[in-house]
Scaffold this motif. Structure first.
Motif, PDB file in Angstrom:
ATOM      1  N   PHE A 322       0.850  -1.200   0.000  1.00 24.40           N
ATOM      2  CA  PHE A 322       0.000   0.000   0.000  1.00 24.40           C
ATOM      3  C   PHE A 322       0.882   1.246   0.000  1.00 24.40           C
ATOM      4  O   PHE A 322       1.947   1.258   0.618  1.00 24.40           O
ATOM      5  N   VAL A 323       0.395   2.292  -0.654  1.00 23.65           N
ATOM      6  CA  VAL A 323       1.069   3.590  -0.636  1.00 23.65           C
ATOM      7  C   VAL A 323       0.072   4.645  -0.156  1.00 23.65           C
ATOM      8  O   VAL A 323      -1.079   4.674  -0.610  1.00 23.65           O
ATOM      9  N   LEU A 324       0.521   5.480   0.771  1.00 21.48           N
ATOM     10  CA  LEU A 324      -0.306   6.615   1.219  1.00 21.48           C
ATOM     11  C   LEU A 324       0.311   7.888   0.661  1.00 21.48           C
ATOM     12  O   LEU A 324       1.482   8.172   0.906  1.00 21.48           O
ATOM     13  N   TRP A 325      -0.485   8.604  -0.132  1.00 21.61           N
ATOM     14  CA  TRP A 325       0.008   9.863  -0.664  1.00 21.61           C
ATOM     15  C   TRP A 325      -1.077  10.903  -0.628  1.00 21.61           C
ATOM     16  O   TRP A 325      -2.243  10.591  -0.355  1.00 21.61           O
ATOM     17  N   LYS A 326      -0.690  12.123  -0.912  1.00 21.29           N
ATOM     18  CA  LYS A 326      -1.665  13.198  -1.085  1.00 21.29           C
ATOM     19  C   LYS A 326      -1.822  13.415  -2.566  1.00 21.29           C
ATOM     20  O   LYS A 326      -0.826  13.475  -3.295  1.00 21.29           O
ATOM     21  N   THR A 327      -3.044  13.527  -3.036  1.00 20.05           N
ATOM     22  CA  THR A 327      -3.237  13.869  -4.447  1.00 20.05           C
ATOM     23  C   THR A 327      -2.868  15.344  -4.612  1.00 20.05           C
ATOM     24  O   THR A 327      -2.723  16.074  -3.631  1.00 20.05           O
ATOM     25  N   ARG A 328      -2.734  15.765  -5.863  1.00 20.33           N
ATOM     26  CA  ARG A 328      -2.396  17.192  -6.096  1.00 20.33           C
ATOM     27  C   ARG A 328      -3.498  18.098  -5.559  1.00 20.33           C
ATOM     28  O   ARG A 328      -3.268  19.248  -5.244  1.00 20.33           O
ATOM     29  N   GLU A 329      -4.706  17.527  -5.440  1.00 25.00           N
ATOM     30  CA  GLU A 329      -5.831  18.310  -4.891  1.00 25.00           C
ATOM     31  C   GLU A 329      -5.803  18.313  -3.358  1.00 25.00           C
ATOM     32  O   GLU A 329      -6.652  18.930  -2.719  1.00 25.00           O
ATOM     33  N   ALA A 381       6.828  11.395  -4.739  1.00 22.89           N
ATOM     34  CA  ALA A 381       7.975  11.644  -3.856  1.00 22.89           C
ATOM     35  C   ALA A 381       8.636  12.974  -4.219  1.00 22.89           C
ATOM     36  O   ALA A 381       8.914  13.799  -3.338  1.00 22.89           O
ATOM     37  N   GLU A 382       8.841  13.209  -5.513  1.00 20.28           N
ATOM     38  CA  GLU A 382       9.470  14.461  -5.974  1.00 20.28           C
ATOM     39  C   GLU A 382       8.666  15.679  -5.550  1.00 20.28           C
ATOM     40  O   GLU A 382       9.222  16.721  -5.209  1.00 20.28           O
ATOM     41  N   GLU A 383       7.345  15.521  -5.594  1.00 22.41           N
ATOM     42  CA  GLU A 383       6.474  16.656  -5.280  1.00 22.41           C
ATOM     43  C   GLU A 383       6.139  16.746  -3.789  1.00 22.41           C
ATOM     44  O   GLU A 383       5.272  17.525  -3.395  1.00 22.41           O
ATOM     45  N   GLY A 384       6.786  15.901  -3.004  1.00 23.04           N
ATOM     46  CA  GLY A 384       6.586  15.952  -1.552  1.00 23.04           C
ATOM     47  C   GLY A 384       5.223  15.448  -1.116  1.00 23.04           C
ATOM     48  O   GLY A 384       4.760  15.748  -0.011  1.00 23.04           O
ATOM     49  N   ARG A 385       4.562  14.624  -1.956  1.00 23.89           N
ATOM     50  CA  ARG A 385       3.219  14.134  -1.634  1.00 23.89           C
ATOM     51  C   ARG A 385       3.234  12.696  -1.120  1.00 23.89           C
ATOM     52  O   ARG A 385       2.210  12.163  -0.715  1.00 23.89           O
ATOM     53  N   LEU A 386       4.391  12.040  -1.187  1.00 21.36           N
ATOM     54  CA  LEU A 386       4.480  10.647  -0.755  1.00 21.36           C
ATOM     55  C   LEU A 386       4.650  10.602   0.762  1.00 21.36           C
ATOM     56  O   LEU A 386       5.628  11.105   1.296  1.00 21.36           O
ATOM     57  N   LEU A 387       3.686  10.008   1.452  1.00 22.79           N
ATOM     58  CA  LEU A 387       3.684  10.073   2.917  1.00 22.79           C
ATOM     59  C   LEU A 387       4.169   8.783   3.570  1.00 22.79           C
ATOM     60  O   LEU A 387       5.052   8.796   4.404  1.00 22.79           O
TER      61      LEU A 387
END
Ligand SMILES: *Cc1c(COP(=O)(O)O)cnc(C)c1O
Length: 451
Positions: A322-329, A381-387
């Motif tokens: 599983f990956v937890l990230w933030k969408t661009r929104e 990860a590059e955009e700092g959204r990978l949590l």
């Protein structure tokens, strides 16, 4: 890519009784519908737990202390094994529990020549309330039947199998689960034993249940150094419920806390549509060990299996991912690969994570089962959204990831920089509470012990 049909038993996994009955009906339909080449109907004698006989081992083994390093090696079997023979002519014979020991087969046995083998992996937990529990074992039973039929092994009633499994745990638990928090790892296995070099479905098979002593989930960090292989998994890196330790770089500057994954190479594939990656077969594992060993030699714990030119993310070693990230929104999303293509093993832990997130993180985290690629992970990860990211399965439990090596790049998760994997550990804590009976929950199935 066209989705590949998966047998109904693989999809209809519900813990409740009604669904178990459904799975049983399905397996009986499979039994009824299966004929072997000489026209004999398979299923003459159904698997029947009421015929079980128990012969106690007169020379029980030494049970390792809970702080012993021995259980890490996963080589200390418990005192007994359960066996049950099947043949196309006679169906299932009476199951027996007897001393754990060697089996004998012809060198021509189907399993040795053609890998007609499937297995299950689950644990029995001594709860903090003193009771022994299995975790959603109905799902393992249904999956076992599905895996068996995928390699032309006989079907059986998942309900009867579950009764046998509970009886076996009931025999082993008093000696092998002496303290609260202890667990044993259960390995039901089904193999084709008929002797024929012709490529035909086995006409004889053997059902086996064995167990090994295993370190308790919450003690994993106290037991360093971790073994080279923990039942195909990664030792968990953080103490459940407690704040995760801040990672300290090792001598190579790499984080020493958290699982480190290495993405599979273009020329190594674990599973493919139409294949058997969605069945728990030994045949999935032998060919994966080369990549795993290569990864270990390079300092990674597990292979993150990718599929196809787009580098679709599938599974991590022998566990789901599983990956937890933030969408661009700005929406929190927990993403995992979908089951539809048949290249993912439908993990009981995976489904439990999904169910718990739906129930307890509703409105906060959106749970998404969809195809996603390593490029999406790298971009996040590059955009700092990978949590956070975690591997999950019975063997590894919920193991937060620190790093993913993808092609020539090391993608670091915030955990590698010392940030806590809060969501992963919260989910892990919920599961642990159910497994050890800290909360009353229908997923924790209590087993009666035979003293
Ligand atoms: C067993 C297994 C899993 C995890 O399944 P659980 O039921 O959660 O233990 C995941 N992937 C593969 C390939 C497996 O063999």
């Amino acid at each position: 890519m066209t989705p590949v049909a998966v047998s109904p038993t693989a999809l209809e996994w519900e813990a409740n009784k009604e669904r178990t009955r459904e799975a049983q009906d399905n397996s009986q339909k499979i039994v009824a519908a299966t004929t072997i080449p000489n026209g004999i109907h398979i299923g003459a004698g159904e698997l029947d737990a009421s015929k079980l006989t128990i012969t106690r081992n007169p020379a029980p083994r030494h049970v390792p202390a809970s702080d012993s390093s021995q259980p890490w090696e996963q080589t200390v079997p418990t005192d007994h094994m359960l066996t049950c023979k099947w043949s196309a002519v006679g169906g299932w014979e009476a199951p027996e529990i007897r001393a754990h020991g060697p089996l004998s087969f012809s060198p021509l046995a189907s399993v040795l020549q053609y890998a007609t083998e499937c297995f299950e992996g689950l644990k029995a937990y001594r709860g903090y309330d003193g009771k022994v529990r299995l975790f959603r074992p109905q799902r393992n039973a249904a999956r076992f039947v599905h895996s068996a039929t995928r390699v032309s092994l006989p079907a059986f009633s998942p309900t009867e199998f579950l009764k046998l499994l509970k009886a076996y745990v009931g025999v082993e638990a008093p000696r092998w689960l002496p303290d609260r928090g202890r667990l044993i790892y259960l390995r039901p296995t089904l193999v084709g034993t008929s002797t024929a070099l012709g490529i035909t479905a086995p006409t004889e098979a053997l059902l086996i249940i064995v167990a090994v002593s295993t370190p308790a989930v919450e003690d994993s960090r106290a037991r360093a150094p971790p073994p080279a292989a923990v039942l195909g998994g990664v030792p968990s890196s953080t103490v459940n419920g407690a704040p995760p330790a801040v990672p300290q770089p090792g001598s190579d500057g790499k984080p020493t806390i958290g699982t480190r994954l290495i993405a599979s190479r273009e020329d190594m594939v674990r599973a493919w549509p139409g294949g058997f990656g969605n069945a728990k077969l030994g045949a999935n594992y032998g060919p994966s060990m080369l990549a795993q060993q290569e990864g270990r030699n390079r300092g990674y714990h597990q292979v993150l299996w990718l599929f196809g030119e787009e580098c679709v993310v599938t599974e991590a070693g022998g566990s789901n991912f599983f990956v937890l990230w933030k969408t661009r929104e700005g929406q929190l999303e927990l993403v995992t690969a979908p089951l539809g293509e048949g290249i993912i093993l439908p993990g009981v832990t995976r489904q439990s994570v999904i169910d718990l997130v739906h129930e307890r993180f509703a409105g906060e985290i959106e749970l998404v089962e969809r195809r996603f690629t390593m490029y999406e992970v790298a971009t996040a990860a590059e955009e700092g959204r990978l949590l956070e990211a975690f591997a999950c399965g019975t063997a590894v439990f919920v193991s937060p990831c620190a790093e993913i090596h993808f092609r020539s790049q090391d993608i670091a998760l915030p955990l590698a920089r010392g940030e806590p994997a809060t969501y992963s550990l919260t989910i892990r804590g919920w599961l642990k509470d159910i497994m050890y009976g800290n909360v009353a929950h229908p997923w924790g199935v209590v087993v009666d012990e035979q003293t």
